[in-house]
Design an enzyme around this catalytic site. Sequence first.
Site, short mmCIF file in Angstrom:
data_model
loop_
_atom_site.label_atom_id
_atom_site.label_comp_id
_atom_site.label_asym_id
_atom_site.label_seq_id
_atom_site.Cartn_x
_atom_site.Cartn_y
_atom_site.Cartn_z
N ARG A 53 0.33 -1.41 -0.18
CA ARG A 53 0.26 0.18 0.01
C ARG A 53 0.87 1.32 -0.06
O ARG A 53 0.62 2.35 -0.79
CB ARG A 53 -0.79 0.23 0.83
CG ARG A 53 -2.33 -0.62 1.11
CD ARG A 53 -2.98 -0.93 2.31
NE ARG A 53 -3.85 -2.50 1.40
CZ ARG A 53 -3.17 -3.76 1.85
NH1 ARG A 53 -1.94 -3.81 2.05
NH2 ARG A 53 -4.27 -4.20 0.97
N THR A 54 1.64 1.08 0.97
CA THR A 54 2.78 2.61 1.47
C THR A 54 3.14 2.65 -0.59
O THR A 54 3.32 4.14 -0.53
CB THR A 54 3.22 2.38 2.40
OG1 THR A 54 2.60 2.26 2.97
CG2 THR A 54 4.22 3.54 2.72
N LYS A 82 24.84 -4.44 -0.15
CA LYS A 82 26.07 -5.09 -0.59
C LYS A 82 27.05 -4.01 0.66
O LYS A 82 28.05 -3.67 0.40
CB LYS A 82 26.61 -4.18 -2.03
CG LYS A 82 25.86 -4.77 -3.34
CD LYS A 82 26.87 -3.14 -4.31
CE LYS A 82 25.82 -4.10 -5.41
NZ LYS A 82 25.58 -3.05 -6.43
N ARG A 103 11.21 3.71 2.95
CA ARG A 103 10.94 3.12 4.07
C ARG A 103 12.12 1.94 3.92
O ARG A 103 12.76 1.19 3.98
CB ARG A 103 9.61 1.95 3.45
CG ARG A 103 9.87 0.56 4.63
CD ARG A 103 8.10 -0.37 4.82
NE ARG A 103 7.17 1.16 4.77
CZ ARG A 103 5.73 0.87 4.94
NH1 ARG A 103 5.70 -1.27 4.74
NH2 ARG A 103 4.81 0.75 5.63
N HIS A 131 5.49 6.69 11.05
CA HIS A 131 4.49 5.94 9.57
C HIS A 131 4.11 7.41 9.27
O HIS A 131 2.06 7.07 9.15
CB HIS A 131 3.66 4.74 10.19
CG HIS A 131 3.39 4.17 8.17
ND1 HIS A 131 4.04 5.06 6.98
CD2 HIS A 131 2.65 3.44 7.91
CE1 HIS A 131 3.55 4.67 6.39
NE2 HIS A 131 3.21 3.27 6.74
#
Lengths: 310, 143
Positions: A53-54, A82, A103, A131
């Site tokens: 969703r985000t 890496k 995120r 959030h």
Amino acid sequence: MKVRHLIDSCDLTVKEVEELIKLANKIMDNPNKYNTCCKNKILATLFFEPSTRTRLSFEAAMHRLGGSVLGFADGASSSGAKGESVSDTVKTVSCYTDIIAMRHPKEGSAFVAAEVSNVPFINGGDGGHYHPTQTLTDLLTIYNVKNKFEDFVIGFCGDLKFGRTVHSLVKAMARYKNISFIFISPVELVIPDYLKKDVLEKNNIKYYESTNLEKEISKLDILYMTRVQKERFFNESDYIRLKDTYILNQEKLKNAKEDLCIMHPLPRVNEISREVDSDSRAAYFKQAKYGVYIRMALIMKLLEIEEKVC
Amino acid sequence: MLRVTSIAKGIVIDHIPAGEGIKIFNFLELDKVNYRVALLINVPSKKMKCKDIVKIENEINMNLDILSVLNENITINIIENEKIIKKYSPKIPQEIEGVIKCKNPRCITSVETKLKNKYILINEETKEYRCQYCEEVIKLTSL
């Protein structure tokens, strides 16, 4: 000029939140008017942790504003795999793009990113911490369903320990008048102490904790259900033991108010029974829709795009 | 009597409660240095009956206010040319940078170890600090 970032929803003043809500509603009423606002602008979506969703709502928001999007949807496909640091990734990507949404599974990663980003940075969730764009979505939902932000008893139910959407929304709603909270959770997943001490007790906001949803449901104006998040547990047996503690169904809703607003940040697992979806009090799919419009408004604000230019 | 000579330049941490000197010695990682250091334990004291002292013949690039976590009556003497040029008791620091590692396994500093840990004081009375990154609260009652 200092670049503006969004790490926590409380980085925005109450007035700025209201302006965003107003703009999001204007966009919703007339989306075509805004479909070239971000022409030639690029949004980077750096998702070190899976999200549907985000990430998609950020991307949909930028596309609907006429901009373009680049990024990754999984930490394994980034240079982070890496061994590159978050700050180096963000510093580099801010050379390529006009605005970044990120995120990351670790708490405080957004703070690190915002410190080095040369372009506006939006926290799309940093572990169990903040959030803010979900909070803005939640605020838009509350406003559009209830037409005000004051005089509510708000119940939060489920995982209140790791549920970052809960933490952000508690802080955001605590800024309005005559708000009280009931926190319903298993004892293992109670709301963190810092929220109780620094946000609620410091501002004399009424709250109490409970383990019983049935007992509390009749008192609520808003019920915010949350998922017990598997990814926040180090021990799978704890997750299995706690995941189905609360399941909202029609039986439990019998004693609820007629105008209760039922919210959930989604995705849900079992915590809201499918039979509730058709109840007029269920607002969680509206929430998902509002998420795109509030992100459109936020992108415009952080890029300082005037409405009249669109 | 056991005698330890005075130092020409460096730091003397005095009035350490007896038994706590080793904690300061370990905290400052004085076992890894190549200059002269003395840890004196159970030194007779008029004020404290018995105390510990740490003598360091070098400068230390660290805000020693953090030692207030152990005891605010500790005395820090800065020595130059065998004379005390500054004497003070450590005060609870408003910020602690690069000294304490965040114990929250979900904190970004747990994977990005080059980040400098920074704690902000939130309650002087209870000696509670908050991690600048993840906001985890810690109570500093020991080093």
